[in-house]
Scaffold this motif. Structure first.
Motif: not given
Ligand code: GUN
Ligand code: ZN
Length: 438
Positions: A111, A116-117, A114
């Motif tokens: 994950r 932003d994550h 990303d």
């Protein structure tokens, strides 16, 4: 014109000047204790640390004095090994290391492709660290360079002292997490250029562990370490018996797990090896000779069923032992909870951990082993102002227990057995108030 940011915190103070040893009575000169003390914070550093009565006449008129009497100030806690990218898979049920990696860890780390994550989780992780009084950590990011950018940018904005690195992993992991020799080194070099030595940050080269790196990748990492002695290195070693068998299969030319790392030049004074449960005395001696440290991660070792770390065996070989949460394998970010688990592991091995040794370990011990003791780990003039304000009466039961304590050692031990984020009234780092308990 320069402005001065200056204030005083008045409380009981505890700091260490040396290793207190393992006896119930700390080694002479190792403990610095001011029952009614004060720290004078100025522009991010500690300007003075003393009895309040000694310091009070020296203070400029009008300086803010925060009254924390009844509380205990120690240096900020240090976590020598933790994975920020595993924050949300903490407490995932029922697996040992290799299955746990495949079932929970690798899918989660995907994950972090990303940005932003990665940015959101970096902030959440730092909030959690500061909530438990941890002001410095050596942190595994994911294999995505952006996960390191996000974490170190967030740390830098808060003025924190943090070590971190991009996971290097060129085999035996999902495609979205693997790099290759050239790409992994190129990305690490870019990150070193951008972050190593910036503010209070340092870069830690991060080959995940022997099974997920080719010999060529380990060699290339060793070359980076040789070229720049100011870099740190973090990896895992001898955590789980299934892992040991796999390493023996993958590296048939090495006589033991540690030799895999030695051959590539990864064992040095700034190298941290997480776990090191399944080692013999000769291997501990080889690590000690290089000045490396083992990160003892007791809550993780219990949670993943990895084994009982032999702290005394390490100390007999003069091998540095640091204390670490290893979240998400570990079940708690709190340094106090880590000490509790370390005590429990020690009890099962007939080597109980004194509160003196535990609090020394979380502060100066970890700072020394990580070569950060010039700046952090002690309450002393000139040191960075990283500290935690602990409340020994944070809960009704803790208040009952500590009201009965007749010595600092007893109070520290109660904190170490019963303490968690509720005991952390305030966390300061770089002279800034970073957390205040609601
Ligand atoms: N060994 C290789 N990777 C990991 C990890 O993410 N956590 C733990 N505890 N051990 C590992
Ligand atoms: Zn780990």
């Amino acid at each position: 014109m320069t402005t001065t940011d200056s204030r005083v915190l008045r409380a009981e103070l505890l700091s260490f000047d040396a290793d207190p040893g393992d006896d119930d009575t700390p080694a002479p000169g190792s403990v610095r204790h001011h029952p009614d003390g004060a720290v004078w914070i100025e522009n991010g550093r500690l300007r003075a640390v003393d009895d309040y009565a000694t310091l009070a006449p020296l203070l400029p008129p009008g300086i803010e004095v925060v009254d924390h009497r009844g509380k205990l100030i120690t240096p900020g806690f240090i976590d020598s090994h933790v994975h920020y990218v595993q924050l949300e898979i903490i407490a995932s049920y029922g697996r040992q290391l290799l299955d746990w990696l495949n079932d929970y860890t690798f899918p989660e780390e995907l994950r972090f492709a990303d940005p932003d994550h990665a940015a959101a989780l970096s902030e959440a992780f730092l909030d959690e660290l500061l909530r438990v009084g941890t002001t410095t950590a050596q942190v595994f990011c994911s294999s995505h360079p952006a996960s390191v950018d996000a974490f170190l940018a967030a740390s830098h904005r808060r003025g924190l002292c943090m070590l971190a690195g991009k996971v290097l992993m060129d085999r035996n992991a999902p495609e979205g997490l693997t790099d290759d020799v050239v790409g992994g080194i190129r990305d690490s070099e870019r990150l070193i250029g951008d972050w190593h030595g910036k503010g209070r940050l340092g870069y830690s080269l991060t080959p995940r562990f022997a099974p997920t790196s080719s010999r060529a990748q380990l060699d290339a990492t060793g070359a980076l370490l040789r070229n720049d002695e100011s870099l740190w290195l973090q990896t895992h070693l001898a955590e789980n018996t299934g892992e040991l068998d796999w390493v023996a299969e993958l590296f048939p030319g090495s006589r033991d797990y540690l030799e895999v790392y030695e051959t590539s030049g990864l064992v040095g004074p700034r190298s941290t090896f997480a776990h090191g449960i399944h080692l013999d005395q000769a291997m501990r001696g080889r690590l000690a000779e290089c000045g490396a440290n083992l990160a003892f991660c007791p809550s993780s070792n219990l949670f993943l069923g990895s084994g009982l770390f032999d702290r005394q065996a390490a100390r007999e070989m003069a091998l540095n032992v640091t204390y670490a949460s290893d979240v998400g394998g570990g079940t708690d970010l709190s340094g106090l909870a880590t000490l509790k688990a370390a005590y429990q592991v020690g009890q099962l091995r007939g080597q109980p951990l004194t509160a003196w040794q535990g609090f020394y370990g979380l502060t100066l011990g970890n700072a020394r082993a990580l070569s950060l003791d010039q700046r952090i780990g002690r309450l002393a003039p000139g040191m960075d102002a990283d500290l935690v304000v602990l409340d020994p009466a944070a809960t009704p039961l803790l208040a009952r227990r500590t009201a009965r304590c007749r010595s600092l050692a007893e109070t520290l031990f109660a904190l170490m057995m019963m303490g968690d984020d509720r005991c952390v009234a305030e966390t300061w780092a770089g002279g800034r108030l970073q957390h205040r308990r609601p």
